[in-house]
Each structure stands twice: as structure tokens, then as C-alpha cells.
Design a protein around this motif. Sequence first.
Motif, PDB file in Angstrom:
ATOM      1  N   SER A  28       0.886  -1.225  -0.057  1.00 14.85           N
ATOM      2  CA  SER A  28       0.024  -0.044   0.375  1.00 14.85           C
ATOM      3  C   SER A  28       0.970   1.214  -0.048  1.00 14.85           C
ATOM      4  CB  SER A  28      -0.925   0.190   1.160  1.00 14.85           C
ATOM      5  OG  SER A  28      -1.944  -1.044   1.105  1.00 14.85           O
ATOM      6  N   PHE A  29       1.997   1.117   0.896  1.00 17.28           N
ATOM      7  CA  PHE A  29       2.797   2.316   0.852  1.00 17.28           C
ATOM      8  C   PHE A  29       3.343   2.681  -0.537  1.00 17.28           C
ATOM      9  CE2 PHE A  29       6.979   4.448   1.551  1.00 17.28           C
ATOM     10  CZ  PHE A  29       6.600   5.452   2.074  1.00 17.28           C
ATOM     11  N   ILE A  30       3.860   1.460  -1.259  1.00 19.97           N
ATOM     12  CA  ILE A  30       4.397   1.449  -2.553  1.00 19.97           C
ATOM     13  C   ILE A  30       3.501   2.075  -3.615  1.00 19.97           C
ATOM     14  CG2 ILE A  30       5.129   0.116  -4.538  1.00 19.97           C
ATOM     15  CD1 ILE A  30       6.655  -1.523  -2.689  1.00 19.97           C
ATOM     16  N   LEU A 139      13.427  -8.518 -18.048  1.00 17.66           N
ATOM     17  CA  LEU A 139      14.683  -8.435 -18.040  1.00 17.66           C
ATOM     18  C   LEU A 139      15.243  -7.775 -16.555  1.00 17.66           C
ATOM     19  CD1 LEU A 139      17.580  -8.356 -19.261  1.00 17.66           C
ATOM     20  CD2 LEU A 139      17.118  -6.161 -19.935  1.00 17.66           C
ATOM     21  N   LEU A 140      14.486  -6.572 -16.239  1.00 13.22           N
ATOM     22  CA  LEU A 140      14.555  -6.252 -15.023  1.00 13.22           C
ATOM     23  C   LEU A 140      14.308  -7.180 -13.661  1.00 13.22           C
ATOM     24  CD1 LEU A 140      15.384  -2.957 -14.172  1.00 13.22           C
ATOM     25  CD2 LEU A 140      12.939  -2.777 -13.586  1.00 13.22           C
ATOM     26  N   GLY A 141      13.351  -8.041 -13.897  1.00 16.43           N
ATOM     27  CA  GLY A 141      12.940  -9.045 -12.899  1.00 16.43           C
ATOM     28  C   GLY A 141      14.270 -10.084 -12.803  1.00 16.43           C
ATOM     29  N   ILE A 146      19.171 -11.584  -9.362  1.00 16.51           N
ATOM     30  CA  ILE A 146      20.747 -11.399  -9.367  1.00 16.51           C
ATOM     31  C   ILE A 146      21.110 -10.520  -8.265  1.00 16.51           C
ATOM     32  CG2 ILE A 146      23.034 -10.779 -10.420  1.00 16.51           C
ATOM     33  CD1 ILE A 146      21.910 -13.216 -11.660  1.00 16.51           C
ATOM     34  N   LEU A 147      20.582  -9.340  -8.091  1.00 16.78           N
ATOM     35  CA  LEU A 147      20.906  -8.720  -6.789  1.00 16.78           C
ATOM     36  C   LEU A 147      20.512  -9.589  -5.340  1.00 16.78           C
ATOM     37  CD1 LEU A 147      19.682  -5.055  -8.244  1.00 16.78           C
ATOM     38  CD2 LEU A 147      21.906  -6.009  -7.918  1.00 16.78           C
ATOM     39  N   ILE A 197      14.258   1.526 -13.392  1.00 17.33           N
ATOM     40  CA  ILE A 197      15.121   1.136 -12.110  1.00 17.33           C
ATOM     41  C   ILE A 197      14.193   1.598 -10.874  1.00 17.33           C
ATOM     42  CG2 ILE A 197      17.033   1.910 -10.998  1.00 17.33           C
ATOM     43  CD1 ILE A 197      17.604  -0.363 -12.936  1.00 17.33           C
ATOM     44  N   PRO A 198      13.499   2.719 -10.848  1.00 16.46           N
ATOM     45  CA  PRO A 198      12.863   2.973  -9.544  1.00 16.46           C
ATOM     46  C   PRO A 198      12.085   1.893  -9.280  1.00 16.46           C
ATOM     47  CG  PRO A 198      12.955   4.996 -10.937  1.00 16.46           C
ATOM     48  CD  PRO A 198      13.524   3.805 -11.896  1.00 16.46           C
ATOM     49  N   LEU A 199      11.194   1.262  -9.873  1.00 14.00           N
ATOM     50  CA  LEU A 199      10.552   0.304  -9.757  1.00 14.00           C
ATOM     51  C   LEU A 199      11.367  -0.976  -9.149  1.00 14.00           C
ATOM     52  CD1 LEU A 199       7.984  -0.148 -12.652  1.00 14.00           C
ATOM     53  CD2 LEU A 199       7.770   1.109 -10.529  1.00 14.00           C
ATOM     54  N   LEU A 200      12.356  -1.130  -9.655  1.00 15.26           N
ATOM     55  CA  LEU A 200      13.486  -2.170  -8.976  1.00 15.26           C
ATOM     56  C   LEU A 200      13.744  -1.948  -7.663  1.00 15.26           C
ATOM     57  CD1 LEU A 200      15.264  -4.411  -9.234  1.00 15.26           C
ATOM     58  CD2 LEU A 200      16.876  -3.064 -10.267  1.00 15.26           C
ATOM     59  N   LEU A 201      13.975  -0.780  -7.367  1.00 14.12           N
ATOM     60  CA  LEU A 201      14.387  -0.217  -6.023  1.00 14.12           C
ATOM     61  C   LEU A 201      13.173  -0.236  -5.052  1.00 14.12           C
ATOM     62  CD1 LEU A 201      16.539   3.088  -6.950  1.00 14.12           C
ATOM     63  CD2 LEU A 201      17.222   0.704  -6.375  1.00 14.12           C
ATOM     64  N   LEU A 202      12.180  -0.092  -5.496  1.00 16.21           N
ATOM     65  CA  LEU A 202      10.875  -0.079  -4.696  1.00 16.21           C
ATOM     66  C   LEU A 202      10.594  -1.873  -4.349  1.00 16.21           C
ATOM     67  CD1 LEU A 202       8.120   2.142  -6.363  1.00 16.21           C
ATOM     68  CD2 LEU A 202       9.494   2.266  -4.100  1.00 16.21           C
ATOM     69  N   ALA A 203      10.715  -2.696  -5.272  1.00 18.91           N
ATOM     70  CA  ALA A 203      10.769  -4.187  -5.175  1.00 18.91           C
ATOM     71  C   ALA A 203      11.852  -4.644  -4.239  1.00 18.91           C
ATOM     72  CB  ALA A 203      10.728  -4.792  -6.680  1.00 18.91           C
ATOM     73  N   LEU A 204      12.997  -4.151  -4.328  1.00 19.91           N
ATOM     74  CA  LEU A 204      13.924  -4.684  -3.441  1.00 19.91           C
ATOM     75  C   LEU A 204      13.818  -4.132  -2.092  1.00 19.91           C
ATOM     76  CD1 LEU A 204      17.086  -3.942  -5.810  1.00 19.91           C
ATOM     77  CD2 LEU A 204      16.216  -6.062  -4.795  1.00 19.91           C
ATOM     78  N   SER A 205      13.122  -2.912  -1.891  1.00 16.66           N
ATOM     79  CA  SER A 205      12.963  -2.449  -0.578  1.00 16.66           C
ATOM     80  C   SER A 205      11.951  -3.129   0.057  1.00 16.66           C
ATOM     81  CB  SER A 205      12.472  -0.995  -0.656  1.00 16.66           C
ATOM     82  OG  SER A 205      13.776  -0.066  -1.135  1.00 16.66           O
TER      83      SER A 205
END
Length: 261
Positions: A28-30, A139-141, A146-147, A197-205
Motif C-alpha cells: 500500500s505504501f508503494i 529483464l529487470l526481474g 541476481i541482486l 530502475i525506480p520500480l526495481l528499487l521499490l521491489a528490493l525495498s
Amino acid sequence: MSINEYTAHYLKTIEFWKFLGLSILVISFIFLLIYLYAKATCQRMVSVSDNPLRAQLYHVTEKFSELIFSGTSILMFMTAYYLIERFVAIDAFLDVWNKYKDFLLLLFIVISCIFNTLLDHVIIRLRHLESQDRAPIRLLGMLYMILIFCYIKFIYENNNYDFFITYFLGLMIGRFVYFDASFKGFIATVKEAVTNIPLLLLALSATGILSLYGFSSKYLIKHIGVLTNVFFIHLFMCVALFILFHSHIIDLISKAGKSRS
């Protein structure tokens, strides 16, 4: 612990509801962050929609959802492979597994693709995500996974997943270089992935927050593997996304953006 004990721990305790509640809160915060971004940038959608806020909300939210679904489907087959390698001790099964496991891994990959399609076409239909958006997000997934593996290896200092890291690097290169029609198409996919990339950072967070709570509260059991627990985390996020989409909150909060008749 037996399978029944694991099941009881993960599904039949108050911690299950706490973890689900935290997952919904994090997602919800995302979504709130996505809403603020969509509100600030929705004017670029005016030419393609009579409700630019709603169009932008769906566009970005569905890309984030596709990223989570892609990670979940990847984790599903890798978790199955890992659990079989580590815990299954039935001789008759292991004879077949050791002989054909490379082919069975390919079968797992096919099943994971079907699972991904089930998530984004049936359980949560991503109607507003264009086909050209899916390749960069997937690809981002892969980069997302990997990260996570790099964190497990270098920060968590667990070397059990070196095979998966090597395998995934090969999968990324094979899927997006060898099989693509042209190098130009590959570069275009990479450029589009970079813009997300911002979506990737949100998912990692989100994964990091849920991992921190899960392991510190002992709800996530380290014994069955970090990879398995990260898969469980993604299942909880998928449930939270299901609730988000089927609550129709996007339609409710974007009513003000409808064009005047």
C-alpha cells in the motif's frame, strides 16, 4: 520439523496474519508512492486517455506488479529445485532425479512461465500493460533476482546458491542476446529497463523490509533456506497485490480525473 509442522508454522499461527498485514501495508505504501508519481506526471497521458491519472496509475502499478510476478515465477522453480536437492531422500526418486534433473529443470522453467502467465493474465489481469513493456520488465526481474543472490552470497555470506547465480547469468545472456532478433532490439530493451530502475528499487525495498521482519520475528525459518523464504515473501506480496487490484482502489481515487462530458 515435518511437513505438517512447517505448514502449521507458516499458515496456522498469528504470525501468518501479522506478516500478511505487513505485506499489505508495504504494498500500500508503494502504491501511495506510485500515486504521487502518477499525479505529478499524468499530463503526458492526456493525448491517449480521457482520464490521464487513471491511465498512468494503471500503467506504473501494472509494471511494478509484473516485476513482482516475474520474480515470483523465477523463485518458484528455483525453490523447487533447491528443496529437492537439499531435502528429498527417497532413493527411487533420487535415482530418477540425478539422471534427468537437467531436463527436469527445463520442465520447471516451462512451468514457471505458465505460472507467470497465470498470475498476470488470470489471477490479476494486467490489461493496461502493453506487450512491448513486458520484455524490459522481465529483464529487470532477472536483474532483481541476481541482486538478491548477490546479497545472499556477499552480505549474508551463504555460498549455497552459486549454481543459481551462474545459471541466471547464462539465462540473461541467452534470452536477451542470442535469441533476440537484433542487437538493436536488445539495446532498446535494456534502455527501457533502465528507465524502470525506480520500480526495481521499490521491489528490493519491499523484499528487504519483509525479510528483516520475517527473520527477526522467527516467522521465516532459516533452516529451509533463504531462497525458500524469499519465495514465500513474494507469495505474500502477490496476495497483497491481488487485494489492491480487486479493491478497485485505482478506479475509486482517479474518478476526479474523468473528462467532463
